[in-house]
Scaffold this motif. Structure first.
Motif, PDB file in Angstrom:
ATOM      1  N   LEU A  21     -23.288  -9.814 -21.942  1.00 41.34           N
ATOM      2  CA  LEU A  21     -24.183  -9.159 -20.998  1.00 41.34           C
ATOM      3  C   LEU A  21     -25.486  -9.933 -20.826  1.00 41.34           C
ATOM      4  CD1 LEU A  21     -22.250  -6.809 -21.859  1.00 41.34           C
ATOM      5  CD2 LEU A  21     -24.192  -5.299 -21.577  1.00 41.34           C
ATOM      6  N   THR A  22     -26.014  -9.849 -19.617  1.00 38.78           N
ATOM      7  CA  THR A  22     -27.350 -10.390 -19.367  1.00 38.78           C
ATOM      8  C   THR A  22     -28.380  -9.405 -19.916  1.00 38.78           C
ATOM      9  OG1 THR A  22     -27.610  -9.277 -17.237  1.00 38.78           O
ATOM     10  CG2 THR A  22     -26.523 -11.456 -17.221  1.00 38.78           C
ATOM     11  N   ASP A  23     -29.615  -9.848 -20.047  1.00 33.65           N
ATOM     12  CA  ASP A  23     -30.680  -8.949 -20.483  1.00 33.65           C
ATOM     13  C   ASP A  23     -30.855  -7.796 -19.499  1.00 33.65           C
ATOM     14  OD1 ASP A  23     -31.190 -10.420 -22.780  1.00 33.65           O
ATOM     15  OD2 ASP A  23     -32.871 -11.532 -21.885  1.00 33.65           O
ATOM     16  N   ASP A  24     -30.693  -8.069 -18.206  1.00 39.77           N
ATOM     17  CA  ASP A  24     -30.812  -7.010 -17.193  1.00 39.77           C
ATOM     18  C   ASP A  24     -29.701  -5.975 -17.351  1.00 39.77           C
ATOM     19  OD1 ASP A  24     -33.105  -8.126 -16.107  1.00 39.77           O
ATOM     20  OD2 ASP A  24     -32.040  -9.094 -14.434  1.00 39.77           O
ATOM     21  N   GLU A  25     -28.475  -6.425 -17.645  1.00 38.47           N
ATOM     22  CA  GLU A  25     -27.376  -5.484 -17.860  1.00 38.47           C
ATOM     23  C   GLU A  25     -27.614  -4.630 -19.107  1.00 38.47           C
ATOM     24  OE1 GLU A  25     -23.329  -7.451 -16.095  1.00 38.47           O
ATOM     25  OE2 GLU A  25     -24.284  -8.520 -17.785  1.00 38.47           O
ATOM     26  N   VAL A  26     -28.105  -5.251 -20.164  1.00 35.05           N
ATOM     27  CA  VAL A  26     -28.420  -4.500 -21.388  1.00 35.05           C
ATOM     28  C   VAL A  26     -29.461  -3.431 -21.065  1.00 35.05           C
ATOM     29  CG1 VAL A  26     -29.492  -4.615 -23.674  1.00 35.05           C
ATOM     30  CG2 VAL A  26     -27.801  -6.339 -23.010  1.00 35.05           C
ATOM     31  N   ALA A  27     -30.525  -3.819 -20.396  1.00 33.81           N
ATOM     32  CA  ALA A  27     -31.594  -2.868 -20.068  1.00 33.81           C
ATOM     33  C   ALA A  27     -31.094  -1.735 -19.181  1.00 33.81           C
ATOM     34  CB  ALA A  27     -32.758  -3.598 -19.395  1.00 33.81           C
TER      35      ALA A  27
END
Length: 169
Positions: free
Chosen positions: A101-107
């Motif tokens: 996951l990207t950081d944006d997906e995690v967030a």
């Protein structure tokens, strides 16, 4: 995080849940089946349960992304019937490979609240499903109860799976 054997830990937690409920029930000659379960994700030898807060969930996902872990689910089955009380227990273990996951997906995922109150900070049957790349083993176990393991435990206790399909008169 817990530094105990994750499989032994979920087995004990499932036992405690089932026994606590069983102690509150009255029993007669009818067959009663009680199942207690508990799950944790093992990653690098550590057991991870519910993170409960967004910061912990996000940190967990940054640790899990692009990697595999083992989801352990403890099962504790209690049967009461005319022959008395019988118990069986087991642990299902399933390898789960997580997407990178990207950081944006995690967030975004953490912001939904879903990963806060589930073992391992993910669901395979909810919003987190697309973040699970693959599963090696029993899919039901990752959802929270291994139906094949439950069937085997019940058979050991003399209860056939089809007998659960309709109420006894």
């Amino acid at each position: 995080m817990v530094a105990a054997n994750p499989a032994a830990l979920v087995a004990e937690l499932a036992r405690l849940k089932a026994e606590a409920v069983d102690a509150t029930l009255g029993h007669d000659d009818r067959t009663t089946v009680l199942v207690g379960c508990d799950s944790m994700l093992e990653l690098d030898g550590e057991a991870y349960g519910k993170p409960h807060d967004p910061e912990a969930a996000a940190a967990r996902w940054r640790l899990m992304r692009g990697r595999s872990g083992v989801l352990h689910t403890g099962h504790h089955v209690v049967v009461h019937d005319a022959d008395g009380r019988r118990v069986r227990a087991g642990v299902g273990s399933t390898v789960v490979r997580f997407a990178d996951l990207t950081d944006d997906e995690v967030a975004a995922y953490v912001a939904t609240g879903e990963p806060l109150e589930v073992a391992g900070s993910f669901t395979v049957d909810g919003l987190g499903g697309p973040f699970v790349e693959s599963i090696e083993g029993d899919h039901h176990n990752v959802v929270g109860i291994s139906l094949p393991l439950l069937r085997r435990l019940l058979l050991d206790l003399g209860v056939s799976w089809p007998s659960l399909w309709s109420p006894r008169g």
